[in-house]
Enzyme design. Structure first.
Site, PDB file in Angstrom:
ATOM      1  N   ASP A   1       7.634 -10.724   7.397  1.00  0.00           N
ATOM      2  CA  ASP A   1       8.517  -9.796   8.115  1.00  0.00           C
ATOM      3  C   ASP A   1       8.039  -9.522   9.534  1.00  0.00           C
ATOM      4  O   ASP A   1       8.784  -9.701  10.505  1.00  0.00           O
ATOM      5  CB  ASP A   1       8.630  -8.472   7.350  1.00  0.00           C
TER       6      ASP A   1
ATOM      7  N   ASP B   1       8.184   4.706   4.414  1.00  0.00           N
ATOM      8  CA  ASP B   1       7.244   4.409   5.495  1.00  0.00           C
ATOM      9  C   ASP B   1       7.863   4.519   6.880  1.00  0.00           C
ATOM     10  O   ASP B   1       7.193   4.927   7.829  1.00  0.00           O
ATOM     11  CB  ASP B   1       6.644   3.016   5.303  1.00  0.00           C
TER      12      ASP B   1
ATOM     13  N   SER C   1       6.015  -6.269  -4.283  1.00  0.00           N
ATOM     14  CA  SER C   1       5.342  -6.032  -3.003  1.00  0.00           C
ATOM     15  C   SER C   1       4.115  -5.160  -3.253  1.00  0.00           C
ATOM     16  O   SER C   1       4.057  -4.405  -4.226  1.00  0.00           O
ATOM     17  CB  SER C   1       6.285  -5.353  -2.007  1.00  0.00           C
TER      18      SER C   1
ATOM     19  N   ARG D   1      -0.498   6.372   6.346  1.00  0.00           N
ATOM     20  CA  ARG D   1       0.470   6.229   7.440  1.00  0.00           C
ATOM     21  C   ARG D   1       0.149   7.103   8.656  1.00  0.00           C
ATOM     22  O   ARG D   1       0.191   6.626   9.785  1.00  0.00           O
ATOM     23  CB  ARG D   1       1.901   6.483   6.934  1.00  0.00           C
TER      24      ARG D   1
END
Length: 424
Positions: free
Chosen positions: A15, A123, A179, A94
């Protein structure tokens, strides 16, 4: 005229590699940023790949100590757990990564930051709210929310075709049917075959923990010392090995807890954006610390202070999960919780064994536990006769309720017929 600079949060995966090329097509100068928060990553290979695609530079920042000391440890101290199960491993990483992202963006004169987060996940919210809180003038390019990008790329197959056309290296190993996001605190798994909550996660998915059925037959026992709610020392009691640095403590407990299958959860949770999602998590070390810290809190804190603190911790967990680590309400609640932790000091002995962690003893000079007062062998300073009045006062409302409404018949509310018990 010079091109505008974009700092891309880069992973080296399909990605963000395609997003890097796409940003270059949009005539931006792109610098890539990678934060090392303890994930297993070949940063050298990722750097070479980004430079080959066309990035001006790749900045790799070691943030492991910063992550543990400024985010993981405060989360343990505050007792943060989302919806009573999730210890917030991804959520805490994050704002940490965003801090590194904003620092580098300022150093390199980048007007934009970009990321590869999807439009359905948490996210995107966590990254962007953190970035805006740290630098209100920053601009964000989120390709997976842009109409032109989404029309061009529907999913993985389109990205693979794009990568092939521009000779973007793609991993030769088969893609796992889920994932994964990893850091020194935990690994999370979602998507793919895990999107069906009725499908059991395969054993080969797990990387930090082994199945409790294959765990050692001898427990691992450790003493954990806390000061003002923060872990400051861990000693493995059999070997006498002692760790004091936060990163060393977490690494040891990850290994010890992981060997016993501690810290696995498989849950459906509520995303901030309104969707429900299924996630599988491994958080061995922090699971052990959370258990020990909670036990010491109960030992040291006044009952009502503990209950207020628990309410505030639930609110803070929501703030962290939803991306508000740097928000004023989070700062305020954090300060309130820290006030409750000033007496949470002492040591706790824990036993890790076949998927479980159990506290076996605790000590603290700040404990409000009074052995003589609680003893069943002596009265101490407690007058048992006082309990009569206590019970009578608390029975007043129950007697009045009976006087007005009669005896409560609980069974009629919970009776079930055979047809009621059939699964739908």
């Amino acid at each position: 005229m010079s091109k505008e600079k974009v700092l891309l949060a880069y992973s080296g995966g399909l990605d963000t590699s395609c997003i890097l090329k796409w940003l270059l097509e949009q005539d931006y100068e792109v610098i890539c940023f990678m934060a090392d928060v303890g994930q297993t990553e070949d940063f050298t290979a990722a750097r070479e790949k980004a430079l080959k695609i066309g990035a001006t530079d790749v900045v790799v920042k070691d943030m492991k100590d910063f992550f543990v000391e400024k985010f993981v440890w405060p989360a343990v101290q505050m007792g943060l757990i989302y919806e009573d199960r999730y210890l917030l491993g991804t959520s805490l990483a994050r704002p940490c990564i965003s801090k590194g992202l904003m620092d580098v963006a300022a150093q390199r004169g980048c007007s934009y930051v970009s990321h590869g987060a999807t439009g359905k996940g948490n996210d995107q919210i966590r990254f962007e709210l953190s970035c805006y809180a740290l630098n209100p003038t920053i601009r964000v390019i989120a390709p997976w929310r842009m109409e032109t990008f989404c029309q061009r790329f529907q999913g993985r197959s389109d990205l693979l075709e794009y990568a092939k056309r521009f000779s973007i290296p793609v991993s030769a190993t088969p893609k796992a049917p889920w994932s994964m996001d990893a850091n020194i605190m935990h690994i999370s798994y979602e998507s793919g075959i895990l999107e069906d909550p009725s499908v059991e996660a395969p054993e080969e998915l797990y990387q930090l923990t082994q199945s409790p059925t294959r765990a050692p037959d001898t427990p691992t026992v450790a003493e954990i010392v806390f000061k003002a709610g923060l872990p400051v020392r861990v000693t493995e009691l059999v070997s006498g090995r002692t760790m004091e640095k936060p990163l060393d403590i977490l690494s040891f407990l990850n290994k010890a807890g992981g060997e016993h299958g501690v810290g696995r959860i498989d849950i459906v949770e509520n995303r901030y954006i309104g969707l429900k999602s299924r996630g599988v998590y491994e958080t061995p070390g922090v699971t052990v610390l959370h258990c020990a810290h909670r036990d010491l809190e109960i030992y040291c804190l006044d009952r009502e202070v503990l209950r207020v603190k628990k309410y505030l911790a639930d609110r803070m967990a929501d703030y962290v999960y939803n991306g508000y680590w740097y928000a004023p309400e989070a700062e305020y609640v954090r300060k309130c919780i820290l006030e409750s932790q000033k007496h949470v000091s002492g040591k706790v002995v824990v036993e890790m064994f076949k998927g479980h962690v159990m506290v076996t003893s605790r000590e603290s000079i700040n404990s409000v536990y009074n052995q003589e007062l609680a003893s069943m062998e002596v009265h101490g300073n407690f007058s048992p006769y006082s309990s009569t009045g206590f019970i009578e006062i608390n029975a007043v409302r129950l007697r009045e309720h009976h006087r007005v409404f009669g005896t409560a018949n609980m069974t009629k509310h919970f009776s079930r017929t055979e047809s009621d018990m059939k699964l739908i």
